[in-house]
Motif scaffolding. Structure first.
Motif, PDB file in Angstrom:
ATOM      1  N   GLY A  13       1.550  -4.384   6.434  1.00 46.34           N
ATOM      2  CA  GLY A  13       1.096  -3.427   5.351  1.00 46.34           C
ATOM      3  C   GLY A  13       1.999  -3.800   4.131  1.00 46.34           C
ATOM      4  O   GLY A  13       2.432  -4.466   4.019  1.00 46.34           O
ATOM      5  N   ILE A  14       2.045  -2.482   3.693  1.00 48.72           N
ATOM      6  CA  ILE A  14       2.793  -2.636   2.371  1.00 48.72           C
ATOM      7  C   ILE A  14       4.339  -2.844   2.625  1.00 48.72           C
ATOM      8  O   ILE A  14       5.053  -3.372   1.586  1.00 48.72           O
ATOM      9  CB  ILE A  14       2.693  -1.009   1.710  1.00 48.72           C
ATOM     10  CG1 ILE A  14       3.282  -1.322  -0.083  1.00 48.72           C
ATOM     11  CG2 ILE A  14       3.337  -0.052   2.170  1.00 48.72           C
ATOM     12  CD1 ILE A  14       2.369  -1.694  -0.840  1.00 48.72           C
ATOM     13  N   THR A  15       4.809  -2.310   3.586  1.00 48.86           N
ATOM     14  CA  THR A  15       6.174  -2.430   3.989  1.00 48.86           C
ATOM     15  C   THR A  15       6.689  -4.032   4.227  1.00 48.86           C
ATOM     16  O   THR A  15       7.338  -4.541   3.649  1.00 48.86           O
ATOM     17  CB  THR A  15       6.903  -1.640   5.206  1.00 48.86           C
ATOM     18  OG1 THR A  15       6.268  -0.341   5.226  1.00 48.86           O
ATOM     19  CG2 THR A  15       8.090  -1.404   5.297  1.00 48.86           C
ATOM     20  N   GLU A  34       0.631 -10.801  11.076  1.00 49.81           N
ATOM     21  CA  GLU A  34      -0.307  -9.685  10.995  1.00 49.81           C
ATOM     22  C   GLU A  34      -1.747  -9.785  12.177  1.00 49.81           C
ATOM     23  O   GLU A  34      -2.150 -10.981  12.179  1.00 49.81           O
ATOM     24  CB  GLU A  34      -0.913  -9.467   9.920  1.00 49.81           C
ATOM     25  CG  GLU A  34      -1.834  -8.331   9.429  1.00 49.81           C
ATOM     26  CD  GLU A  34      -1.603  -6.933  10.377  1.00 49.81           C
ATOM     27  OE1 GLU A  34      -0.691  -6.377   9.814  1.00 49.81           O
ATOM     28  OE2 GLU A  34      -2.425  -6.511  10.947  1.00 49.81           O
ATOM     29  N   GLN A  35      -1.875  -8.877  13.063  1.00 49.07           N
ATOM     30  CA  GLN A  35      -2.386  -8.893  13.966  1.00 49.07           C
ATOM     31  C   GLN A  35      -4.126  -8.751  13.635  1.00 49.07           C
ATOM     32  O   GLN A  35      -4.991  -9.290  14.364  1.00 49.07           O
ATOM     33  CB  GLN A  35      -2.397  -7.676  15.137  1.00 49.07           C
ATOM     34  CG  GLN A  35      -2.690  -6.278  14.536  1.00 49.07           C
ATOM     35  CD  GLN A  35      -2.067  -5.309  15.449  1.00 49.07           C
ATOM     36  OE1 GLN A  35      -1.636  -5.595  16.479  1.00 49.07           O
ATOM     37  NE2 GLN A  35      -2.373  -3.961  15.153  1.00 49.07           N
ATOM     38  N   THR A  43      -1.842   1.630   8.269  1.00 45.82           N
ATOM     39  CA  THR A  43      -1.936   2.898   7.398  1.00 45.82           C
ATOM     40  C   THR A  43      -2.086   2.757   5.907  1.00 45.82           C
ATOM     41  O   THR A  43      -2.373   3.410   5.131  1.00 45.82           O
ATOM     42  CB  THR A  43      -0.689   3.690   7.679  1.00 45.82           C
ATOM     43  OG1 THR A  43      -0.557   3.823   9.214  1.00 45.82           O
ATOM     44  CG2 THR A  43      -0.509   5.013   7.039  1.00 45.82           C
ATOM     45  N   THR A  44      -1.705   1.489   5.540  1.00 46.66           N
ATOM     46  CA  THR A  44      -1.596   1.257   4.025  1.00 46.66           C
ATOM     47  C   THR A  44      -2.991   1.377   3.459  1.00 46.66           C
ATOM     48  O   THR A  44      -3.217   1.315   2.104  1.00 46.66           O
ATOM     49  CB  THR A  44      -1.154  -0.216   3.882  1.00 46.66           C
ATOM     50  OG1 THR A  44       0.444  -0.010   4.359  1.00 46.66           O
ATOM     51  CG2 THR A  44      -0.909  -0.462   2.326  1.00 46.66           C
ATOM     52  N   SER A  48      -3.000   8.838   0.633  1.00 44.90           N
ATOM     53  CA  SER A  48      -3.389   9.823  -0.596  1.00 44.90           C
ATOM     54  C   SER A  48      -3.073   8.875  -1.780  1.00 44.90           C
ATOM     55  O   SER A  48      -3.492   9.238  -2.882  1.00 44.90           O
ATOM     56  CB  SER A  48      -2.546  10.716  -0.700  1.00 44.90           C
ATOM     57  OG  SER A  48      -2.760  11.580   0.294  1.00 44.90           O
ATOM     58  N   ILE A  50      -0.476   8.041  -3.711  1.00 46.51           N
ATOM     59  CA  ILE A  50       0.317   8.495  -4.786  1.00 46.51           C
ATOM     60  C   ILE A  50       1.807   8.038  -4.804  1.00 46.51           C
ATOM     61  O   ILE A  50       2.295   7.730  -3.556  1.00 46.51           O
ATOM     62  CB  ILE A  50       0.510  10.150  -4.540  1.00 46.51           C
ATOM     63  CG1 ILE A  50      -1.047  10.728  -4.681  1.00 46.51           C
ATOM     64  CG2 ILE A  50       1.389  10.840  -5.360  1.00 46.51           C
ATOM     65  CD1 ILE A  50      -1.233  12.305  -4.077  1.00 46.51           C
ATOM     66  N   VAL A 175       1.828  -9.846  17.730  1.00 40.43           N
ATOM     67  CA  VAL A 175       3.222 -10.346  18.421  1.00 40.43           C
ATOM     68  C   VAL A 175       3.015  -9.496  19.932  1.00 40.43           C
ATOM     69  O   VAL A 175       2.767  -8.392  20.051  1.00 40.43           O
ATOM     70  CB  VAL A 175       4.405  -9.754  17.736  1.00 40.43           C
ATOM     71  CG1 VAL A 175       5.458  -9.417  18.332  1.00 40.43           C
ATOM     72  CG2 VAL A 175       4.398 -10.308  16.434  1.00 40.43           C
ATOM     73  N   TYR A 229      -9.689  12.601   5.299  1.00 40.39           N
ATOM     74  CA  TYR A 229     -10.028  12.529   3.766  1.00 40.39           C
ATOM     75  C   TYR A 229     -11.621  12.652   3.480  1.00 40.39           C
ATOM     76  O   TYR A 229     -12.417  11.904   4.313  1.00 40.39           O
ATOM     77  CB  TYR A 229      -9.533  11.286   2.848  1.00 40.39           C
ATOM     78  CG  TYR A 229      -8.110  11.357   2.820  1.00 40.39           C
ATOM     79  CD1 TYR A 229      -7.357  11.880   1.637  1.00 40.39           C
ATOM     80  CD2 TYR A 229      -7.466  10.643   3.619  1.00 40.39           C
ATOM     81  CE1 TYR A 229      -6.053  11.728   1.756  1.00 40.39           C
ATOM     82  CE2 TYR A 229      -6.152  10.449   3.949  1.00 40.39           C
ATOM     83  CZ  TYR A 229      -5.237  10.820   2.745  1.00 40.39           C
ATOM     84  OH  TYR A 229      -4.050  10.936   2.241  1.00 40.39           O
ATOM     85  N   ILE A 342       7.935   4.947   8.858  1.00 41.17           N
ATOM     86  CA  ILE A 342       7.540   4.629   7.521  1.00 41.17           C
ATOM     87  C   ILE A 342       6.405   5.524   7.219  1.00 41.17           C
ATOM     88  O   ILE A 342       5.489   5.107   7.038  1.00 41.17           O
ATOM     89  CB  ILE A 342       7.559   3.209   7.000  1.00 41.17           C
ATOM     90  CG1 ILE A 342       8.897   2.430   7.449  1.00 41.17           C
ATOM     91  CG2 ILE A 342       7.360   3.364   5.530  1.00 41.17           C
ATOM     92  CD1 ILE A 342       9.890   2.841   6.912  1.00 41.17           C
ATOM     93  N   GLY A 346       6.069   6.269   2.210  1.00 40.39           N
ATOM     94  CA  GLY A 346       6.212   4.942   2.492  1.00 40.39           C
ATOM     95  C   GLY A 346       5.626   3.946   1.407  1.00 40.39           C
ATOM     96  O   GLY A 346       6.292   2.871   0.931  1.00 40.39           O
ATOM     97  N   LEU A 347       4.684   4.162   0.753  1.00 40.52           N
ATOM     98  CA  LEU A 347       4.105   3.298  -0.232  1.00 40.52           C
ATOM     99  C   LEU A 347       5.025   3.389  -1.451  1.00 40.52           C
ATOM    100  O   LEU A 347       5.390   2.355  -2.001  1.00 40.52           O
ATOM    101  CB  LEU A 347       2.628   3.913  -0.745  1.00 40.52           C
ATOM    102  CG  LEU A 347       1.666   3.988   0.078  1.00 40.52           C
ATOM    103  CD1 LEU A 347       0.291   4.908  -0.607  1.00 40.52           C
ATOM    104  CD2 LEU A 347       0.996   2.841   0.358  1.00 40.52           C
ATOM    105  N   THR A 348       5.402   4.593  -1.881  1.00 40.91           N
ATOM    106  CA  THR A 348       6.356   4.791  -2.895  1.00 40.91           C
ATOM    107  C   THR A 348       7.718   3.957  -2.763  1.00 40.91           C
ATOM    108  O   THR A 348       8.243   3.499  -3.532  1.00 40.91           O
ATOM    109  CB  THR A 348       6.639   6.370  -3.076  1.00 40.91           C
ATOM    110  OG1 THR A 348       5.398   6.864  -3.037  1.00 40.91           O
ATOM    111  CG2 THR A 348       7.226   6.310  -4.613  1.00 40.91           C
TER     112      THR A 348
END
Ligand SMILES: Cc1cc2nc3c(=O)[nH]c(=O)nc-3n(C[C@H](O)[C@H](O)[C@H](O)COP(=O)(O)OP(=O)(O)OC[C@H]3O[C@@H](n4cnc5c(N)ncnc54)[C@H](O)[C@@H]3O)c2cc1C
Length: 488
Positions: A13-15, A34-35, A43-44, A48, A50, A175, A229, A342, A346-348
């Motif tokens: 993801g983003i993290t 990454e699976q 989640t990424t 939203s 933002i 993993v 959403y 996260i 978390g994106l920010t």
């Protein structure tokens, strides 16, 4: 497969992607696993989008620090990696005196967190900037440093730069265990084989507690909290809002907002409902959920164009038992670093989280910076934004740019081929969609989906029955002979 790595990042993801980007600046053999077939599949891809200013989280928390630092870091990253970000600012709107006092609290907390430029505006001033806001809104907190972004593209940009600089991304690699000897990490076990390593970074999103337990650290749990959403067709409600419009926050989160995307659509959401721990990947949407978010969004912006909804979706927040981000070295297992819990923002925060964790690893290993480190990533063609002369020149160079595959968004075969052949290329129909916008328009892929499937099959050299929509087993077609999707 048995491989050696200096650092293994679990989760794309983003993290995880931001961490890989940071690791690739140093002389470290870094591998991300990454699976799913695509990065940003958790989640990424559903949030939203933002870049928060940083006034929500309690002063002194990891969330507050990482938010403010990450937000500031994105200015340089936008230019370097060509990220889709618009610095729109954001509003938190209040409808009565009690909510006005919440704005004052947010302003003071934001100032203590180091957020620049916060101001409280009265309702008329807010409506001058956002004319579609409800007449009931008495005032709002204006945060000029907030922005909107395209999270999938950002995660991909981090990973592309890392791969260009020698990092490795293993997709469809789950993993299944972590070998720990004498209290220290020795290897990561996956369904593709073993990766021997001394350092593991756990960025597994809602599954970060499961991964941590594999390495002998059960010091926290993650509760999945779903947010739903509704996304609207961009032609139906142009300029409905310019900046994200939040209500005043509740203890479950920042509330149901009205916001535009960087692609010009408007969306409303998310609500917040905790799921059972066994439902961590449950991104179903519900009728009560849709009604709830429409009703609450209309309190901020009454003329939400409900009839122009083109899709609904949900994302799952990774709420940690500590109430904060869990970042840094595990207290139980040597060599295990956590980037867990996260949830928003978390994106920010991703670039700041990456810098903090990689900084610790670099200090411990003494790894030097790469002398031949390359900034940026290959430019991504965008046919529809070119001038007529540039379009002609591109088609003359490559006829695939003369064939429009997605009519809603004017996406050409040339762009789809580029998306598949890029450093971390698309492997699925949704992977093409999120890299190019093919399938993101009003018909939601009804017209271009089969054609994208054919192009993927041809480029990846696989039968069409093996092309997937997005996840590992989401085959596009049912194979009558094998009575299954894809390979039996
Ligand atoms: C409704 C909602 C709204 C939000 N809004 C915002 C916002 O506006 N701004 C903001 O800053 N943040 C927001 N967030 C938070 C933000 O989306 C997340 O913090 C961020 O996307 C988390 O990224 P991640 O990489 O940590 O996790 P993920 O994106 O979930 O990535 C984890 C990855 O790990 C992989 N994985 C898991 N287990 C394994 C395994 N065993 N082996 C291999 N791979 C594995 C998964 O497949 C997944 O791809 C929001 C979140 C939600 C749910």
């Amino acid at each position: 497969m048995t491989k050696q790595a200096d650092v293994v990042v679990i989760g794309g993801g983003i993290t995880g992607a931001a961490i890989l980007y940071e690791l690739a600046k140093y002389n470290l053999r870094a591998v991300l696993v990454e699976q799913e077939p695509e990065l940003a599949a958790g989640t990424t891809k559903a949030n939203s989008a933002i870049l928060h200013a940083g006034f929500d989280a309690p002063t002194g928390s990891m969330k507050a620090r990482m938010n403010v630092e990450g937000n500031a870091m994105y200015h340089e990253l936008k230019d370097e990696l060509d990220l889709e970000i618009e610095w729109t600012g954001s509003f938190v709107a209040a409808v009565d005196d009690e909510e006005m006092s919440v704005l004052q609290e947010l302003l003071e907390r934001g100032q203590a967190n180091g957020v620049p430029g916060l101001e409280i505006w009265d309702g008329d001033k807010v409506r001058e900037k956002e004319p579609n806001l409800s007449k009931d809104i008495k005032g709002a907190l204006w945060a000029p440093t907030a922005g909107i972004c395209w999270p999938f593209g950002m995660a991909l940009a981090f990973a592309e730069n890392a791969v260009i600089n020698g990092a490795e991304v293993l997709r469809e690699c789950q993993v299944t265990g972590i070998t720990v000897e004498n209290g220290a990490v020795k290897a990561v076990e996956t369904d593709q084989g073993t990766i021997e390593t001394k350092y593991v970074i756990n960025a597994a999103g809602v599954h970060a507690d499961d991964v941590s337990r594999m390495a002998g650290d059960d010091s926290f749990t993650i509760t999945p909290r779903r947010g739903e959403y509704i996304l609207f067709d961009k032609t139906a409600q142009k300029d409905l809002v310019y900046s994200p419009i939040f209500p005043t926050p509740t203890k479950m989160g920042k509330g149901i907002l009205v916001c535009a995307t960087t692609h010009g659509n408007v969306f409303v959401g998310p609500n917040a409902h905790d799921l059972d721990g066994s439902e961590k990947d449950d991104t179903a949407v519900t009728i009560p959920g849709m009604n709830e978010i429409l009703e609450k969004a209309r309190k901020l912006v009454p003329n939400i164009p409900a009839g122009a909804a083109i899709t609904e979706f949900a994302g799952v927040r990774a709420v940690s038992s500590t109430g904060d981000f869990i970042i840094g070295h595990s207290e139980k297992t040597k060599g295990l670093f956590q980037a867990a819990g996260i949830q928003s923002p978390g994106l920010t925060s991703a670039p700041a989280i990456a810098k903090a964790i990689v900084g610790e690893i670099v200090a411990e290993t003494g790894a030097a910076q790469k002398e031949d480190y390359k900034k940026g990533r290959p430019a991504q063609p965008c046919f529809r934004t070119l001038s007529d002369d540039d379009k002609k020149a591109l088609i003359a160079k490559d006829a695939a740019y003369g064939r429009v595959i997605c009519r809603c968004e004017t996406i050409t075969e040339g762009e789809i081929i580029d998306a598949i052949r890029r450093p971390v290329g698309a492997r699925t129909v949704d992977g093409v969609k999120r890299r190019t916008r093919a399938g993101m328009g009003r018909c939601q892929g009804g017209f271009c989906g089969p054609r994208v499937t054919q192009i993927l099959a041809r480029e990846l050299n696989i039968p069409v029955t093996e092309v997937r929509k997005e996840m590992r087993k989401s085959y596009m077609f049912y194979d009558k002979e094998t009575q299954s999707g894809g390979k039996a």
